[in-house]
Design an enzyme around this catalytic site. Sequence first.
Site, PDB file in Angstrom:
ATOM      1  CB  VAL A   1      -0.945   0.024   1.218  1.00  0.00           C
ATOM      2  CG1 VAL A   1      -1.935   1.164   1.075  1.00  0.00           C
ATOM      3  CG2 VAL A   1      -1.656  -1.297   1.380  1.00  0.00           C
ATOM      4  CB  SER A   2       1.967   3.344  -2.613  1.00  0.00           C
ATOM      5  OG  SER A   2       2.468   4.618  -2.924  1.00  0.00           O
ATOM      6  N   PRO A   3       1.228   5.635  -0.407  1.00  0.00           N
ATOM      7  CG  PRO A   3       2.707   7.127   0.651  1.00  0.00           C
ATOM      8  CD  PRO A   3       2.605   5.701   0.125  1.00  0.00           C
TER       9      PRO A   3
ATOM     10  CG  ASP B   1       5.845   3.860  -2.714  1.00  0.00           C
ATOM     11  OD1 ASP B   1       5.147   4.512  -3.515  1.00  0.00           O
ATOM     12  OD2 ASP B   1       5.371   3.125  -1.824  1.00  0.00           O
TER      13      ASP B   1
END
Length: 729
Positions: free
Chosen positions: A293-295, A404
């Site tokens: 899960v990436s922001p 990321d």
Amino acid sequence: MFFACLFVVLGVLQAVASMNVGVGIYDMTGPSVEINFMGYAVPGQRGTGIHQRLRARAYAFQDDNGKRVAFVSVDGGMGSDLVVMKVVDKLNQALGEGVYSAVSSKNITISLSLANYPFFYQDNIAISGTHTHSGPAGFLQYVLFQVTSFGFVQETFDAWVTGISNAIIRAHNNLQPAKTLVNQGMLYESNINRSPTSYLLNPESERAQYPEGDTDKNMLLLNFISQKTGKTMGVLNWFAVHGTSMNNTNTLTSGDNRGYASYSLEREINGAEVATGKGSFVAAFASTNLGDVSPNTMGAKCIDTGLPCDGTHSSCNGRCEKCIAFGPGTNGDMFESTQIIGDKQFQFAKKLMSEATDSLMDGPVDFRHSFIDMSSLNVTRTDGSTVFTCKPAMGYSFAAGTTDGPGMFGFTQGTTSGNPFWDKVRDFLSVPTEEEIACQAPKPILINTADINVPYEWDPRIVPVQILRVGNLFILSAPSEFTTMAGRRLRNAIRSILEDSTLVPAGQKIYVTIAGLTNTYSSYVTTYEEYQAQRYEAASTIFGPHTLEGYIQEFSRLARDMVAGRPSTTGPSPPDLSDKQLQLINEPKYDRLPEGKNFGDVLVDAKPTYFLGETVAVTFQAANPRNNQRTEDTFLTVEYKTTIAGKTVYKTVANDGDWSTKFHWIVGSEHPLDFGVKRESTAVLSWTVPSDALEGNYRICYHGDHKTVKGGKIVPFSGCSSDFLVNAP
Ligand code: ZN
């Protein structure tokens, strides 16, 4: 008859009337310059100062029987088994032997006498990393995590142990009767899946159970209300997102998006007039199953062409370096992206706080903990067949990094076959056996971490699993980064065991959450299906394709033990390698000055006037901040000039932990006597005037410590800019 009596007694012990909760916070920033950041594994990414200080946020829970657990969320990469051991030593000294302990299992004698019943299980501490990628490395004892930091870093390690143990001591001393409100809800537009093609390999029928799609959107939040004051003491919540809003070019210490969220909520409740890090209200935004899960919600694209990357390999023209994901900040600005993703979590937590009506049961508190050897675990599947976990190894795609923060040397994600050149490089360190290769398949082994013991172990083999119970909440302490679906499977398995029992009275909701990156770090955990595609998360699933099944089996065992009220068996403890740790980063020796200058002299002063939103920047003659980390203190103050009882005073309105300030240290020119070593330095202290700043006169001051050339004495100094006027626009 004996057993009947036993159950009556245990039943009485479990009928808990109230619960004590304590909160505590402590600075654990550590060395803010010259040390490699933990996370992206980019050797050149070393600290040059502070944007936000890093904090340990601790929560202690104690039920009527005196049984207790402590949960700590730390602004750091991940939990460390060596840190846990040394924190426990400190707590034993400060609070008494065995009050909190996560590694004392070997000292427990298995005897079921009622006399020692509630204190029987000792392993009641969870230390969970928020997974910021902008803090100093060197706190883990295994070589794999020390390659880019040039070894272990004692300064970082000591700051962690001091910060975390003091936060727990504060929480312990703060224990008081409290009500825990609980709420949860879906927070959208704050995270995306960075390996969506892997997620799609999970069965369609399973994916169909999750309308929110390939990332968890749920934030679970606890709000602790003191019975004494009726006010909130603190908040603890879990939401799945990586601490990678700040990218691998950042060199300022930062808590990333969770750090911003904690800072904002603490400031809101404590009041802006309370110095950052000093208020009594403590808000932790803790990590959970954030593996994939990436922001960086704008997604990945090729930075040279602007076109989408190859989805399976996250590459552009066959290479991963140019396929990068960006956050929602203007033109990909990482500070703005951090603030936006942090602000979404902050605002949502506030909403959950204000709308919470349900409370957690007032106890009991309970816990189970086991060390397991994940390098050789037999896993019995539901059909009765047996599979095994593998000795740890990293796959090729580990070196590709993620969108990321991509890696180097032309590796790409989704690599399922090795190449002769890199196999040769690998074999130079350790040649994997046929059995090891078969066990990890289809992962091509790039680093056979299991069999390299020079100068000491490269990866953990013994990992802790733990369940903490607080009333009807069950926290699963995962020693790694579980992907979205891996986390869902684990939570579901434990929830169903608990729901099939009478542990929680009928009518009470059962809350199950995963505390990510807790108590040690053993990289990632994907599902078996995701493992087949060998993207970064799968290549970093070090114990092989059946790792998740192994964890589900072991967490289930702990859950069944808790249901049955029996102790959990445990394997051997992890090693304490502190005597073997190599350190290649030297202590700063001394600081030099150019002719005619003093430490703290202003080199570039503030302008006379600024408007709201403008940035004030002042340059000072500086010294190495590693001379004194100024823990629980600051390198920087923004001071407002006012009059009290006819006297002019300067009141501090911001410090180096505030979002509005930055402390940036710059190595200066070489002194002729130092033969190539640069020991002169300057510092740029900046303050972006907040929109709610009062009109009037201000100054910016620098507080440092220099080390003398003769004798190596540490001497504090300060310097301030001239006064400048802040005018409303
Ligand atoms: Zn990660």
